[in-house]
Design a protein around this motif. Structure first.
Motif, PDB file in Angstrom:
ATOM      1  N   THR A 119      12.088  -4.200  -1.575  1.00 35.41           N
ATOM      2  CA  THR A 119      11.971  -4.862  -0.052  1.00 35.41           C
ATOM      3  C   THR A 119      13.130  -5.821  -0.247  1.00 35.41           C
ATOM      4  N   GLY A 175      10.361  -9.320   2.201  1.00 34.97           N
ATOM      5  CA  GLY A 175       9.332  -8.195   2.535  1.00 34.97           C
ATOM      6  C   GLY A 175       9.842  -7.213   3.270  1.00 34.97           C
ATOM      7  N   PRO A 208      11.125  -3.636   4.023  1.00 27.04           N
ATOM      8  CA  PRO A 208      11.093  -2.446   3.222  1.00 27.04           C
ATOM      9  C   PRO A 208      12.474  -1.790   2.943  1.00 27.04           C
ATOM     10  N   GLN A 239      11.042   4.811   1.997  1.00 26.05           N
ATOM     11  CA  GLN A 239      11.016   3.601   0.953  1.00 26.05           C
ATOM     12  C   GLN A 239      11.101   4.119  -0.497  1.00 26.05           C
TER      13      GLN A 239
END
Ligand SMILES: [Zn+2]
Length: 290
Positions: free
Chosen positions: A12, A16, A18, A36
């Motif tokens: 990330t 945060g 991703p 991801q």
């Protein structure tokens, strides 16, 4: 070749959000939402990317993004990627709004607004105009420090792109600082209240003023570019994005240059547009938007 993969990894960035890889087979192909991924890179690069994206979310009318698309960071090859000091960004998703680097021509203001923020944190940024292989991603690396230098092709290209697309100036995007670029820089720095004509009375002084005001110039560019990422209907407070006649003319010149590159009638068509723009009555109208 021998490579040492950095121990540091991340998945990330910017608090945060991703990071997704979008260079796989469908449905995870380029420009999709990707998948991801865990990337390896030096911590110093990760920290700078974190700060850059965090500032972007803060300045962007769409706020925090949902996905950052990447083409990778550490790769065992020569250059900054092989040292874990480079990151390739393909695009950014905010909900269903995708800023895809390959769409620069159609989405140039948003693209340059984002790049302006990235440039405040990351020294080396290679973009759409740098060369063919960077038309589909930003290459970001820590090989140089942020700041302006008239001898840096990638920085001058960004400057010229921003002067044209965000500040409505007519400048060739050729990566070299000449009279035309410096003239536009003087106009814009003066209009932004960052430097006076007297402070930019020579080429050298102009370059120095630009270097001194580079962060403020990037802020002004970001503000203009990111305004085009306002959610639909967000009228209050958002600056108008309707192009003025000078910007429309600059867009026409860009189109002719790009689309008619090898066309036999290119020069003739460009001359006809020039003649139209230089007609005294049209010129007088255009001068109002200078
Ligand atoms: Zn790269």
């Amino acid at each position: 070749m021998a490579c040492t993969k950095p121990n540091n990894t991340f998945k990330t960035l910017g608090g945060g959000v991703p990071v997704h890889y979008d260079r796989m087979n469908p449905p995870f192909h380029y420009g999709s939402k990707g998948k991801q991924f865990t990337l390896a890179a030096e911590k110093s690069l990760e920290n700078l990317l974190d700060a850059a994206f965090a500032e972007l979310w803060q300045k962007c009318p769409l706020g925090k993004a949902d996905i950052i698309l990447t083409a990778g960071a550490f790769v065992c090859k020569s250059g900054q990627h092989g040292k874990g000091r480079a990151f390739d960004c393909d695009g950014i998703w905010w909900g269903d709004r995708l800023l895809l680097t390959k769409n620069y021509r159609a989405d140039s203001q948003a693209y340059l607004g984002v790049e302006a923020i990235l440039r405040k944190h990351i020294g080396t940024v290679l973009n759409f105009e740098y060369n063919r292989s960077h038309e589909d991603h930003w290459h970001l690396d820590t090989g140089t420090k942020p700041g302006f230098s008239a001898s840096s092709k990638s920085r001058v290209l960004f400057l010229q792109m921003a002067l044209g697309k965000l500040f409505g100036r007519r400048v060739d995007v050729d990566g070299r600082v000449g009279d035309e670029t410096r003239g536009a820089v003087r106009d814009v720095l003066e209009a932004l209240g960052l430097a006076t004509a007297a402070e930019m009375s020579t080429d050298n002084k102009t370059d120095k003023e630009l270097a001194r005001n580079w962060m403020a110039f990037l802020d002004a560019a970001a503000e203009r570019g990111l305004a085009t990422l306002a959610p639909p209907g967000a009228g209050a407070g958002a600056p108008p994005t309707e192009p003025d006649p000078l910007q429309l003319l600059a867009r026409l010149h860009d189109l002719l240059k790009d689309e008619l590159e090898d066309h036999p009638a290119r020069k003739e068509i460009e001359r006809a547009v020039e003649n139209f723009a230089e007609h005294p009555e049209i010129d007088a109208v255009l001068a109002r938007f200078q």
